[in-house]
Design an enzyme around this catalytic site. Sequence first.
Site, mmCIF file in Angstrom:
data_model
loop_
_atom_site.group_PDB
_atom_site.id
_atom_site.type_symbol
_atom_site.label_atom_id
_atom_site.label_comp_id
_atom_site.label_asym_id
_atom_site.label_seq_id
_atom_site.Cartn_x
_atom_site.Cartn_y
_atom_site.Cartn_z
ATOM 1 N N MET A 30 0.955 -1.251 0.122
ATOM 2 C CA MET A 30 0.029 -0.035 -0.157
ATOM 3 C C MET A 30 0.674 1.411 -0.115
ATOM 4 O O MET A 30 0.403 2.619 0.200
ATOM 5 C CB MET A 30 -1.136 0.061 1.237
ATOM 6 N N HIS A 34 9.016 1.250 3.256
ATOM 7 C CA HIS A 34 9.948 1.301 4.597
ATOM 8 C C HIS A 34 10.868 -0.018 4.259
ATOM 9 O O HIS A 34 10.531 -0.583 3.428
ATOM 10 C CB HIS A 34 9.486 1.154 5.879
ATOM 11 N N GLY A 36 10.871 -2.596 5.699
ATOM 12 C CA GLY A 36 10.298 -4.113 5.511
ATOM 13 C C GLY A 36 9.737 -4.510 4.032
ATOM 14 O O GLY A 36 10.095 -5.436 3.862
ATOM 15 N N HIS A 37 9.232 -3.359 3.352
ATOM 16 C CA HIS A 37 8.726 -3.691 1.825
ATOM 17 C C HIS A 37 10.052 -3.948 1.165
ATOM 18 O O HIS A 37 9.991 -4.695 0.099
ATOM 19 C CB HIS A 37 8.088 -2.448 1.633
ATOM 20 N N GLN A 61 -10.437 -2.900 1.773
ATOM 21 C CA GLN A 61 -10.030 -3.453 3.043
ATOM 22 C C GLN A 61 -10.000 -2.530 4.413
ATOM 23 O O GLN A 61 -9.542 -2.909 5.225
ATOM 24 C CB GLN A 61 -8.607 -4.104 2.990
ATOM 25 N N VAL A 176 10.723 -7.054 9.807
ATOM 26 C CA VAL A 176 11.587 -6.235 9.717
ATOM 27 C C VAL A 176 11.478 -5.269 10.887
ATOM 28 O O VAL A 176 10.308 -4.639 10.922
ATOM 29 C CB VAL A 176 11.959 -5.684 8.452
ATOM 30 N N SER A 186 3.951 1.403 7.878
ATOM 31 C CA SER A 186 3.786 2.784 7.245
ATOM 32 C C SER A 186 3.129 3.821 8.395
ATOM 33 O O SER A 186 3.216 4.726 8.255
ATOM 34 C CB SER A 186 3.025 2.623 5.836
#
Length: 282
Positions: A30, A34, A36-37, A61, A176, A186
């Site tokens: 989305m 960061h 993690g992505h 969602q 992460v 996010s």
Amino acid sequence: MKRYDTIDALRAALGRARQTGRTIGLVPTMGFLHAGHLELVRRARADNDVTVVSIFVNPTQFGPSEDFSTYPRDMERDLALLAEAGVDAVFTPAVEAMYPQPLQTTISLKPLGDILIGTVRPGHFSGVATVVAKLFNVAQPTRAYFGEKDFQQLTVIRRMVDDLNFPVEIVGVPTVREEDGLAMSSRNVRLSPDDRKAAQVLSRALSEGAATIAAGEGDAAGVLAAMTARIVAEKGVTLRSLDIVDARDLGTVDRIDRPVVLLVTAEVGPVLLIDQREARPA
Ligand code: AMP
């Protein structure tokens, strides 16, 4: 890196790649990216010839009182990060491109989508499963990458792929974290400095719970009680849910005699945070 806004354009580009026998890795996001992505992207690039990242804040969602309109967005920054990370294609559809007409067809998982976070966010996992199914049909990836941070989401997607025979391999990627343990999200940008500090209690409580289980504690209720006490003692944190469930099907666990996952949902300031940690009995 090429950017595509329409389903037809992405399909045409990926169709050419597929015809020449190249594998495709898809990372659905989305946006407001960061580390993690970017870890999902790194894994996708390592495993596949072509890496596609989708950036789409999916309205279906979010519940009516949730944060769809205030969800953080920064397309220019995201595109720069993805170009730097070596992504081949970015799919950035407008809401109208994904939903040109009201859907009559949706996917819901029962009971998997209705339990745990599904009780706090009714309809959320149906929105997730349906948009991911659409992305799978558009991109037809060889593999798709999802974070373990959203453990129930990962389980829902795996089950949907099994149930409906999607020809895609689902890869789960470990969470992460920031240096202090907070799971990257996010939504973390909306935490004040005090909230940010208080939020550490979630990953700490999860680590302590997992350590207790690894040390031989087999009573789920006892572990949950100790974790709950730890979290509710933290000012500014409102515990919404805390569960120990079977790591495979998220079923209820009383005696911890198999791999489990500890799941927490809490409000910290204006933000609903989630985190998870897997644990194995001694
Ligand atoms: P989102 O943009 O929040 O929908 O996340 C897109 C994907 O990145 C999902 O599969 C998430 O589970 C994953 N993700 C988000 N945060 C993290 C994290 N801290 N570590 C690993 N994966 C993550």
